[in-house]
Scaffold this motif. Structure first.
Motif, mmCIF file in Angstrom:
data_model
loop_
_atom_site.group_PDB
_atom_site.id
_atom_site.type_symbol
_atom_site.label_atom_id
_atom_site.label_comp_id
_atom_site.label_asym_id
_atom_site.label_seq_id
_atom_site.Cartn_x
_atom_site.Cartn_y
_atom_site.Cartn_z
ATOM 1 N N SER A 145 -68.066 -82.320 99.970
ATOM 2 C CA SER A 145 -68.668 -83.337 99.898
ATOM 3 C C SER A 145 -67.893 -83.439 98.423
ATOM 4 C CB SER A 145 -69.346 -81.724 99.492
ATOM 5 O OG SER A 145 -69.298 -81.045 98.434
ATOM 6 N N ILE A 146 -67.214 -82.446 97.983
ATOM 7 C CA ILE A 146 -66.547 -83.221 96.426
ATOM 8 C C ILE A 146 -65.263 -84.872 97.681
ATOM 9 C CG2 ILE A 146 -64.569 -82.637 94.945
ATOM 10 C CD1 ILE A 146 -65.842 -80.038 94.990
ATOM 11 N N THR A 147 -64.640 -84.473 98.466
ATOM 12 C CA THR A 147 -64.006 -85.838 98.939
ATOM 13 C C THR A 147 -64.855 -86.318 99.020
ATOM 14 O OG1 THR A 147 -61.876 -84.290 99.667
ATOM 15 C CG2 THR A 147 -62.299 -86.362 100.580
ATOM 16 N N ALA A 148 -65.679 -86.408 99.817
ATOM 17 C CA ALA A 148 -66.790 -87.718 99.836
ATOM 18 C C ALA A 148 -67.407 -88.452 98.646
ATOM 19 C CB ALA A 148 -67.553 -86.868 100.917
ATOM 20 N N SER A 149 -67.431 -87.304 97.790
ATOM 21 C CA SER A 149 -67.534 -88.280 96.168
ATOM 22 C C SER A 149 -66.511 -89.152 96.159
ATOM 23 C CB SER A 149 -68.106 -87.328 95.023
ATOM 24 O OG SER A 149 -67.231 -86.363 94.768
ATOM 25 N N TYR A 150 -65.512 -88.999 95.985
ATOM 26 C CA TYR A 150 -64.235 -89.608 95.943
ATOM 27 C C TYR A 150 -63.810 -90.769 96.938
ATOM 28 C CZ TYR A 150 -61.846 -85.321 93.645
ATOM 29 O OH TYR A 150 -61.971 -84.282 92.953
ATOM 30 N N GLY A 151 -64.565 -90.549 97.794
ATOM 31 C CA GLY A 151 -64.634 -91.438 99.095
ATOM 32 C C GLY A 151 -65.430 -92.965 97.889
ATOM 33 N N VAL A 152 -67.208 -92.315 97.649
ATOM 34 C CA VAL A 152 -67.816 -92.682 96.923
ATOM 35 C C VAL A 152 -67.241 -93.719 95.937
ATOM 36 C CG1 VAL A 152 -70.693 -93.597 96.199
ATOM 37 C CG2 VAL A 152 -69.214 -92.110 98.253
ATOM 38 N N LEU A 153 -66.757 -93.057 94.622
ATOM 39 C CA LEU A 153 -66.148 -93.205 94.063
ATOM 40 C C LEU A 153 -65.440 -94.677 93.132
ATOM 41 C CD1 LEU A 153 -66.371 -92.473 90.852
ATOM 42 C CD2 LEU A 153 -64.528 -91.092 90.960
ATOM 43 N N THR A 154 -64.013 -94.173 94.885
ATOM 44 C CA THR A 154 -62.939 -95.175 95.167
ATOM 45 C C THR A 154 -64.097 -96.934 95.647
ATOM 46 O OG1 THR A 154 -61.534 -93.888 95.818
ATOM 47 C CG2 THR A 154 -61.532 -95.885 96.876
ATOM 48 N N ALA A 155 -65.063 -96.384 96.721
ATOM 49 C CA ALA A 155 -64.697 -97.725 97.207
ATOM 50 C C ALA A 155 -66.360 -98.764 95.600
ATOM 51 C CB ALA A 155 -66.340 -97.396 97.706
ATOM 52 N N VAL A 156 -67.010 -97.439 95.256
ATOM 53 C CA VAL A 156 -67.643 -98.287 94.377
ATOM 54 C C VAL A 156 -66.564 -99.386 92.639
ATOM 55 C CG1 VAL A 156 -68.938 -98.654 92.292
ATOM 56 C CG2 VAL A 156 -69.790 -97.123 94.249
ATOM 57 N N PHE A 157 -65.708 -98.222 92.293
ATOM 58 C CA PHE A 157 -64.720 -98.596 91.267
ATOM 59 C C PHE A 157 -63.528 -99.649 91.675
ATOM 60 C CE2 PHE A 157 -67.325 -95.332 88.995
ATOM 61 C CZ PHE A 157 -67.872 -96.106 88.215
ATOM 62 N N GLN A 158 -62.630 -99.302 92.391
ATOM 63 C CA GLN A 158 -61.994 -99.357 93.088
ATOM 64 C C GLN A 158 -61.636 -101.014 94.785
ATOM 65 O OE1 GLN A 158 -58.302 -97.048 94.340
ATOM 66 N NE2 GLN A 158 -57.757 -97.865 95.953
ATOM 67 N N TRP A 159 -62.574 -100.610 94.592
ATOM 68 C CA TRP A 159 -63.170 -102.022 95.690
ATOM 69 C C TRP A 159 -64.106 -102.481 95.300
ATOM 70 C CZ3 TRP A 159 -63.387 -98.843 101.255
ATOM 71 C CH2 TRP A 159 -62.794 -98.440 101.394
ATOM 72 N N LEU A 205 -67.866 -91.121 103.999
ATOM 73 C CA LEU A 205 -67.789 -90.974 103.210
ATOM 74 C C LEU A 205 -66.877 -90.731 102.852
ATOM 75 C CD1 LEU A 205 -71.709 -90.117 101.716
ATOM 76 C CD2 LEU A 205 -70.920 -92.809 102.278
ATOM 77 N N ALA A 206 -66.015 -90.227 103.126
ATOM 78 C CA ALA A 206 -64.711 -89.725 102.443
ATOM 79 C C ALA A 206 -63.324 -90.652 102.410
ATOM 80 C CB ALA A 206 -64.671 -88.269 102.634
ATOM 81 N N ALA A 207 -63.605 -91.130 103.595
ATOM 82 C CA ALA A 207 -62.564 -92.371 104.385
ATOM 83 C C ALA A 207 -61.731 -93.010 103.678
ATOM 84 C CB ALA A 207 -62.583 -92.942 105.291
ATOM 85 N N PRO A 208 -62.563 -94.122 102.037
ATOM 86 C CA PRO A 208 -61.906 -95.054 101.335
ATOM 87 C C PRO A 208 -61.226 -93.898 100.433
ATOM 88 C CG PRO A 208 -64.516 -95.520 101.315
ATOM 89 C CD PRO A 208 -64.211 -93.626 102.252
ATOM 90 N N VAL A 209 -61.203 -92.459 100.066
ATOM 91 C CA VAL A 209 -60.140 -91.841 99.395
ATOM 92 C C VAL A 209 -58.507 -91.377 100.231
ATOM 93 C CG1 VAL A 209 -60.364 -89.896 100.656
ATOM 94 C CG2 VAL A 209 -59.767 -89.605 98.014
ATOM 95 N N LEU A 210 -58.459 -92.217 101.367
ATOM 96 C CA LEU A 210 -56.830 -92.529 101.934
ATOM 97 C C LEU A 210 -56.886 -93.340 100.760
ATOM 98 C CD1 LEU A 210 -57.960 -92.205 105.154
ATOM 99 C CD2 LEU A 210 -56.863 -90.286 104.344
ATOM 100 N N GLY A 211 -56.947 -94.593 100.169
ATOM 101 C CA GLY A 211 -56.683 -96.088 99.645
ATOM 102 C C GLY A 211 -57.071 -95.533 98.270
ATOM 103 N N MET A 212 -57.158 -94.657 97.798
ATOM 104 C CA MET A 212 -57.645 -94.148 96.698
ATOM 105 C C MET A 212 -56.109 -94.579 95.724
ATOM 106 S SD MET A 212 -59.768 -91.198 94.520
ATOM 107 C CE MET A 212 -58.214 -89.711 94.585
#
Length: 713
Positions: A541-555, A375-382
């Motif tokens: 867990s916070i980083t994972a939430s950032y990853g979900v946030l990135t996937a939903v809004f940025q992607w 879940l946290a992986a997308p944060v690398l491209g946030m």
């Protein structure tokens, strides 16, 4: 503290009406003071450390009415017919007659002359009370009303309208409260027990709201600060009350009377609540390191709300518990108790789950870790960017104006740069020619001198939109190429500066909050491993939430479910704000869980069994508290404002992950593997650290004769 809390709980339960009337008096006094001497919220958008702020200050110093708010008016004929010059002249005259309007630009016509763009400049900043919110928005609406009556499309965009249309409506907040009440009824099986935590939270929040109003009388408090304070205060207030009520019901079930149960509940769970709130306050203190005045006000306002709901939980909860008596218990339990029936106790689901995790800690731990990392992986491209018209709701006039400008005049027309040239150090026209020839610039206006001749000012329009990453790179490139005495400013360059500053400051905030929280947990649980492990898991867990946030809004994955019609960058305000709030809230659950695990550890000396019993004892209350907080936060994610939407959704995701994957799987799995090493503390550090206990051990069961030896002592 144990003795004080016990006496407080026992006394308030014995005299509930005194406490209730005292709280009603406090609420009335607080609101009376707020109405008499309270202030109004007001944003402060000046960023002293931002490069663009230098240009703004130059304009304010040398240009009368310079550096003020701005708005854009877009007029469009839906049939594609040319606009009437008379209609546009009338619009310019009406706009020019508005209060605080310093200038109105000549209408800029599109290629087919079916669309016109008019820029309105004010002599006061957007935060001025005379133009903020509907005070400035409604006169603009009145000015364009004749055009709309004539069948033309007239939309309002830019800085001032954007601030007005992003105000909270409160519908999501109400929905969250109603959903929380429903979950409480399910969790307790008693309407009385369900309503009590919610009533306590709302009472504390009422005092906190009045406190924020009083704070606004002493300093500039952001208009968004009360929203954040309400969001967090409501969530933690219900959580704290829920934890105390749960322990109170446990003690009632053991046969204690209502006064004794209230005293013991406050003595045990009350201590956990006090120190859990302390971790939240420490995290909020870290917001001051964000570098922006708005973050400080977020921290102060939210801290007031947290302290208020904490006070309500420690006083109103035992009072209302004493008043309610055994009506807090589920009806089936009261009926069986009254009839003297023998009941077969079924093993709770959380106990069965705890036993399963403890039996296979490696498998469960690895599965949880892989899931969180995935879940946290997308944060690398946030990518972060402050909110602008492109991220507004499609139904707003701001967004419609943005889209019209983008289509008819090009994306850069939504965010032109203002170039300020020190005329004593450089030739404004030569600078304008240089900027016009720079790659990425679509065009520039003719330089104009300030009345004192000190500055030359012109606009430069980029070929990309404000939120485009290339626009931020263009700002950096222009500043690098232009000589000394030239500043690139305006809303878009200021946003680029803010985005960069907050990205750098994030690590300072993280370092401070994590370090102080680890120190506090070390004092509470007499361990080095436990607090470090807690910090790492909270960060995960916070980083994972950032990853979900990135996937939903940025992607754009599922963004339509939240009212987002296209991909948008994560707001620059979110990473630091979410981290500071979520780290404190995660530590809440950590304190609740670890306090029971440590309680059993000190009684039995069995590290594995202590983990299983601690999770079994707290799993239900943590899950219930988290579910309540999630629905409260999701209620805020339904608001039209994109920043509030991202804030609420991101926090809801983080709480879900923290209360399920982390607290129910990863924590017990790793603590089972570590065994006695969970409680390792070097002897020299044990002597240095003050002793703070999260709960008094043995409130409901006797201790063993000897506490287990501390590992490493």
């Amino acid at each position: 503290m144990s003795r004080i809390l016990y006496r407080l709980g026992h006394h308030t339960a014995a005299h509930p009406w005194r406490t209730i009337f005292a709280w009603l008096a406090v609420v009335m006094v607080a609101f009376g003071l707020a109405n008499a001497v309270g202030g109004t919220t007001r944003d402060d958008y000046d960023i002293p450390d931002a490069r663009a702020q230098a240009g703004i200050e130059q304009l304010r110093a040398h240009l009368p009415d310079g550096g003020g708010a701005s708005a854009q008016v877009v007029v469009h004929d839906r049939e594609g017919d040319p606009l009437s010059a008379a209609d546009l002249d009338g619009l310019v005259q009406r706009l020019g007659a508005l209060d605080h309007v310093s200038s109105v630009s000549p209408p800029r016509l599109s290629a087919d002359t079916a669309t016109a763009l008019v820029t309105v400049s004010y002599d006061v900043p957007v935060t001025d009370p005379d133009v903020v919110g509907t005070n400035g928005y409604q006169p603009l609406e009145d000015a364009v009303a004749p055009l709309r009556d004539a069948g033309l499309q007239a939309e309002l965009g830019g800085e001032l309208p954007g601030g007005a249309e992003s105000q909270m409506k409160g519908t999501g907040e109400l929905a969250g409260v109603l959903a929380a009440l429903a979950l409480l009824v399910i969790a307790f099986g008693s309407v009385v027990a369900a309503g009590l935590p919610l009533l306590v939270a709302l009472m504390g929040l009422a005092v906190g709201s009045a406190g924020v109003t009083l704070l606004a009388a002493t300093m500039d408090v952001s208009t968004a600060a009360p929203t954040v304070a309400t969001m967090v205060g409501l969530g933690v207030g219900i959580d704290y009350a829920l934890l105390i009520v749960t322990r109170h019901v446990e003690f009632l079930g053991q046969g204690h009377d209502r006064r004794e149960a209230a005293g013991r509940a406050l003595e045990t769970a009350g201590r956990a609540v006090v120190f859990a709130s302390l971790t939240v306050l420490i995290s909020l203190l870290g917001l001051r390191l964000g570098g922006l005045p708005v973050y400080s006000t977020f921290g102060y306002a939210t801290a007031i709300a947290v302290v208020s709901v904490l006070a309500a939980a420690l006083t109103l909860v035992p009072a209302l518990c004493g008043l309610a008596g055994r009506r807090l218990m589920p009806r089936r339990a009261r009926t069986a108790e009254g009839a003297g029936a023998l009941r077969v106790q079924r093993t709770p689901l959380t106990a069965r789950w705890a036993a399963r995790v403890v039996r296979r800690p490696v498998a469960f731990g690895l599965a949880a870790l892989v899931f969180l990392l995935f879940l946290a992986a997308p944060v690398l491209g946030m990518r972060t960017w402050p909110q602008d018209g492109s991220s507004a709701s499609p139904e707003t006039s701001q967004r419609k104006a943005y889209d019209l400008i983008d289509t008819e005049f090009g994306p850069g027309a939504n965010g032109p740069f203002t170039v300020v040239v020190d005329a004593t150090r450089a030739d404004p026209q030569a600078i304008a020619d240089q900027v016009a020839g720079h790659p990425g610039i679509a065009g520039v206006t003719t330089p104009m001198l300030t009345p004192d001749g000190a500055l030359g000012v012109f606009d430069a329009e980029p070929s990309t939109g404000p939120a485009d990453e290339r626009t931020s790179e263009l700002v950096t490139a222009l500043r690098a190429d232009l000589p000394e005495g030239v500043e690139v400013t305006g809303t878009t360059p200021l946003f680029a500066d803010i985005s960069g500053m907050l990205s750098e400051r994030l690590w300072l905030v993280v370092g401070f909050v994590v370090s102080v929280s680890v120190l506090l947990l070390a004092m509470m649980f007499r361990s080095v491993v436990v607090p470090v492990k807690a910090a790492v898991m909270n960060l995960l867990s916070i980083t994972a939430s950032y990853g979900v946030l990135t996937a939903v809004f940025q992607w754009g994955w599922g963004g339509s479910l939240l009212g987002i019609d296209h991909a948008v960058a994560v707001s620059s305000w979110i990473p630091i704000l979410n981290f500071a709030i979520l780290f404190g809230l995660s530590m809440d659950y950590e304190v609740f869980l670890l306090s029971r695990i440590r309680e059993f550890w000190l009684r039995t000396g069995d590290a594995t069994a202590s983990v299983e019993r601690g999770l079994a004892a707290t799993g239900r209350v943590i899950s219930s508290a988290a579910a309540i907080m999630v629905v409260v936060f999701l209620g805020f994610s339904t608001e039209a404002d994109t920043v509030v939407k991202q804030l609420g959704f991101g926090m809801a995701v983080a709480i879900v992950l923290d209360a399920t994957v982390v607290r129910m799987v990863l924590v017990p799995a790793t603590m089972t593997l570590l065994g006695r090493w969970n409680w390792w503390l070097p002897a020299w550090l044990d002597r240095l650290l003050p002793t703070i206990e999260a709960e008094r051990h043995g409130a409901d069961e006797p201790r063993t004769e000897r506490e287990p030896d501390r590992v490493g002592a």
